[in-house]
Design an enzyme around this catalytic site. Structure first.
Site, PDB file in Angstrom:
ATOM      1  N   GLU A 271      -8.695  47.168  -0.401  1.00  0.00           N
ATOM      2  CA  GLU A 271      -8.088  46.132  -1.233  1.00  0.00           C
ATOM      3  C   GLU A 271      -6.575  46.355  -1.367  1.00  0.00           C
ATOM      4  OE1 GLU A 271      -7.233  43.033  -3.355  1.00  0.00           O
ATOM      5  OE2 GLU A 271      -9.395  43.345  -3.099  1.00  0.00           O
TER       6      GLU A 271
ATOM      7  N   SER B 138      -8.136  38.207  -0.380  1.00  0.00           N
ATOM      8  CA  SER B 138      -9.192  39.055   0.187  1.00  0.00           C
ATOM      9  C   SER B 138     -10.093  38.287   1.144  1.00  0.00           C
ATOM     10  CB  SER B 138     -10.021  39.659  -0.943  1.00  0.00           C
ATOM     11  OG  SER B 138      -9.248  40.540  -1.726  1.00  0.00           O
TER      12      SER B 138
ATOM     13  N   HIS C  62      -7.000  46.942  -7.376  1.00  0.00           N
ATOM     14  CA  HIS C  62      -6.902  45.535  -7.781  1.00  0.00           C
ATOM     15  C   HIS C  62      -6.517  45.504  -9.248  1.00  0.00           C
ATOM     16  CE1 HIS C  62      -7.789  41.365  -8.593  1.00  0.00           C
ATOM     17  NE2 HIS C  62      -8.157  41.153  -7.344  1.00  0.00           N
TER      18      HIS C  62
ATOM     19  N   ASP D 201      -7.118  44.353   3.525  1.00  0.00           N
ATOM     20  CA  ASP D 201      -7.372  42.911   3.580  1.00  0.00           C
ATOM     21  C   ASP D 201      -6.059  42.132   3.524  1.00  0.00           C
ATOM     22  OD1 ASP D 201      -6.799  43.565   0.939  1.00  0.00           O
ATOM     23  OD2 ASP D 201      -8.461  42.436   0.072  1.00  0.00           O
ATOM     24  N   HIS D 202      -5.105  42.659   2.760  1.00  0.00           N
ATOM     25  CA  HIS D 202      -3.788  42.033   2.620  1.00  0.00           C
ATOM     26  C   HIS D 202      -2.920  42.979   1.798  1.00  0.00           C
ATOM     27  CE1 HIS D 202      -4.634  41.056  -1.625  1.00  0.00           C
ATOM     28  NE2 HIS D 202      -5.858  40.761  -1.202  1.00  0.00           N
TER      29      HIS D 202
END
Length: 666
Positions: free
Chosen positions: A305, A344, A461, A515-516
């Protein structure tokens, strides 16, 4: 005397429409003040992007569109009452309905504006589709707001309550003071059409061929500043409106036919000499594995994440990932890997499906991709793999469980499947709990059946919750992104220390990839450096290697299958980077709002081509070390734009035709 009476009656008729004037004046003032306050928070970016007078004038024009929509509705709905408005009781009900409607509209405008600062800080834009999509997950969203934006949350609630109270007081007072007036029907019949035409002109905002839309106000190269010119109610409504166009989302970039798009994409060297045997599935081709194995390897994808390159020292970031830095020496390390998007589900879409990005929602959420849509799980399950998704939170979040189960995943493990987790936060169990579960599942797996596993972490996150005393904090206070990244790396290091001593290590291929990046924002049309992510393939017999060419998340799926020894049909147009006979494509694509970026390496450096909605393409030189984009004045060749446009439009073509899938082979 008759003329005076006539004039008085006309003014009395116009007075009946005072609520319209009050509403327009008050809301235009409100929206302008809110815009200036937001601009003040980002004054440096606004000042460098646009003249302040132009900013204000364009903002008022955008507000007139929204005010016009709210005004037009009662004008059209209540106009039939004009035939009886000469009666006092009809006037009173007319007034009540108008006033109530406008107060509701004003409340909506206020609520959206007061909600904007927190959303802007998180996503670098005014509220859009994400604003209402995440309402389906109140637990996660409320926890994020409480821990990250508590001040704005309580300010918004308190100010909205005050707004409602003051509005009610004003409404009661206006009702008490209202007096019916003598008016003539012919004046009403004359005034209402004038108001409707004026309102429609305000909504259209231009005499050009097409009415104004968000692209009309995209006058700077800073997407955030462009969004500030608008108002949040309008941006949210436009996002809702665009839902019906999702299947065609990226067709806006050009006028190529489906066949022209497909033929252009097939011209890329690593696809040019392949056969495409299925007419209804135009990108499906056979991919032979580069690694010849008697038994294919297990494949494990650890999707991290929000782990952008800015947190990895060897990629020009902060020294927060020592375990990843150590592990990179044991496998394929991607120095120039880029995410396709900023969410995500976009990362899942690219890594697990190899699907190109669009302006629409990710394929994970779209209704037309919940069945018969290509994923690694679907392809590998046909090759005899057991396929599994492991997550620390609730698997229904972002529609993941539905998409996975419908497209090849045989097992889903989420927060409810952890009996005694070490730590539970807003987004589920900790990364240590997740990776311990992954280790347990791999250790207990049937060795006669190859395994494909996707493990998706969540500790990094917002609000950045993780167990105490696990790491030496990088900074104070504890709940910051830098500390969360350091913890995520710590959990990853623990897992691989166990994995490398396990029985499954020698027959398992691992991919660790983000994911990013976290909070993707920037002044550029496409902030390229915020799409830069780390990627590492290791395990089994993989030899250390540095991949320095530009690569995209869509290249990972075909590369993984090839290295694992899986030869199969696939619709993905990503490149198998393990094939030595092909020169790396040295390109990456990324979607940032309505802008499509195409990054390509060359002997002169890295060039970014940006496609925009209803705007000409733009070219930039990207400086990776300085992380800046420099505009290029050279003309863009038609051949190059045709190629980039084809890649941008292809996912919409494949989604519309339900063609991103490998048909069942007989």
């Amino acid at each position: 005397m008759r003329a005076a009476t006539s004039n008085n009656t006309l003014w009395q008729t116009l007075a009946l429409f005072k609520p319209v004037a009050y509403f327009a004046g008050a809301t235009l003032a409100l929206l302008t003040c809110c815009r200036l306050l937001l601009a003040g928070l980002y004054a440096e970016r606004v000042d460098s992007a646009i003249n302040w007078l132009d900013f204000i004038v364009l903002g008022v024009r955008a507000d007139l569109i929204q005010v016009g929509y709210f005004t037009l509705i009662p004008l059209l709905v209540l106009s039939p009452l004009s035939v009886v408005l000469h009666k006092s009781i009809a006037q009173r009900w007319w007034r009540r309905l108008w006033t109530a409607w406008f107060l509701i509209c004003a409340l909506v405008l206020w609520f959206m504006e007061i909600s904007t600062p927190a959303f802007l800080a998180q996503y670098d834009t005014r509220p859009n589709r994400l604003f209402f999509e995440y309402l389906a997950y109140p637990k996660e969203v409320f926890s994020t707001l409480i821990h990250g934006f508590a001040g704005w949350l309580f300010t918004g609630i308190a100010s909205t309550l005050v707004f409602v109270y003051l509005s009610y007081r004003w409404y009661k007072k206006s009702e008490h003071n209202f007096q019916a007036r003598a008016i003539k029907r012919r004046y009403l019949i004359a005034v209402i059409p004038v108001l409707i035409v004026t309102t429609l002109f305000g909504i259209r905002s231009t005499l050009a061929h097409r009415p104004a839309n968000p692209a009309f106000f995209a006058v700077t190269s800073d997407a955030m500043v462009n969004s500030l010119i608008l108002n949040s109610t309008y941006t949210l409504e436009y996002a809702l409106y665009n839902l019906k166009h999702e299947a065609q989302a990226n067709r806006v970039y050009g006028k190529l036919t489906d066949e022209e798009i497909i033929n252009e994409v097939r011209k890329v060297p690593y696809l040019a000499n392949l056969e495409f045997p299925f007419a209804e599935y135009p990108t499906v081709h056979y991919q032979p594995a580069s690694a010849k194995r008697k038994v294919p390897l297990n494949i494990v994808v650890i999707l991290e994440e929000s782990l952008g390159a800015n947190f990895v020292e060897s990629l020009g970031g902060k020294p927060l990932t020592p375990n990843l830095e150590r592990l990179k020496k044991q496998g394929w390390w991607f120095e120039n890997l880029y995410a396709t998007g900023t969410r995500s589900v976009r990362g899942i879409e690219a890594v697990i499906s190899g699907f190109l990005p669009t302006r629409a929602r990710s394929a994970v959420k779209l209704s037309g991709s919940q069945r018969q849509f290509f994923t690694l799980a679907d392809a590998l399950s046909r090759e005899g793999y057991h396929t599994e998704f492991i997550y620390g939170g609730q698997a229904h979040f972002d529609n993941m469980a539905s998409f996975f189960v419908g497209n090849g995943f045989q097992s889903v493990i989420d927060q409810d499947d952890y009996e005694f987790p070490k730590f539970v936060g807003s987004w589920g169990v900790s990364d240590q709990d997740l990776l311990n579960k992954l280790h347990q599942r791999l250790s207990q797996a049937d060795n006669s059946v190859p395994q494909f596993t996707l493990a998706f972490t969540s500790s990094n996150h917002e609000p950045f919750e993780f167990p105490d005393s696990e790491i030496t904090l990088a900074e104070q206070p504890k709940q910051t992104v830098n500390n969360a990244v350091k913890y995520a790396d710590h959990a990853l290091g623990e897992f691989f220390a166990k994995a490398q001593k396990s029985d499954y290590w020698q027959n398992t291929l691992f991919l660790v990839v983000a994911d990013h990046d976290t909070r993707v924002y920037g002044e550029e049309l496409v902030p390229v450096d915020k799409f830069h992510i780390p990627g590492l393939i290791l395990g089994a017999d993989i030899q250390p290697k540095t991949v320095s060419e530009i690569a995209s998340q869509i290249d990972l799926a075909p590369t993984l299958m090839s290295l694992a020894g899986v030869s199969t049909y696939t619709p993905t147009i990503g490149q198998d980077l393990s094939r030595p006979e092909f020169t790396p494509a040295n390109r990456a694509m990324m979607q940032f709002g309505d802008n499509y970026g195409w990054l390509e390496g060359s002997k002169d450096g890295q060039i970014l081509t940006v496609l925009q909605v209803e705007q000409p393409p733009q070219l930039f030189h990207f400086e990776p070390e300085q992380k800046i984009l420099l505009p290029l004045k050279e003309s863009v060749s038609g051949e190059h734009i045709r190629k980039v446009t084809s890649y941008a439009m292809l996912p919409s073509v494949l989604y519309q035709r339900r063609a991103y899938y490998v048909p069942k082979l007989k």
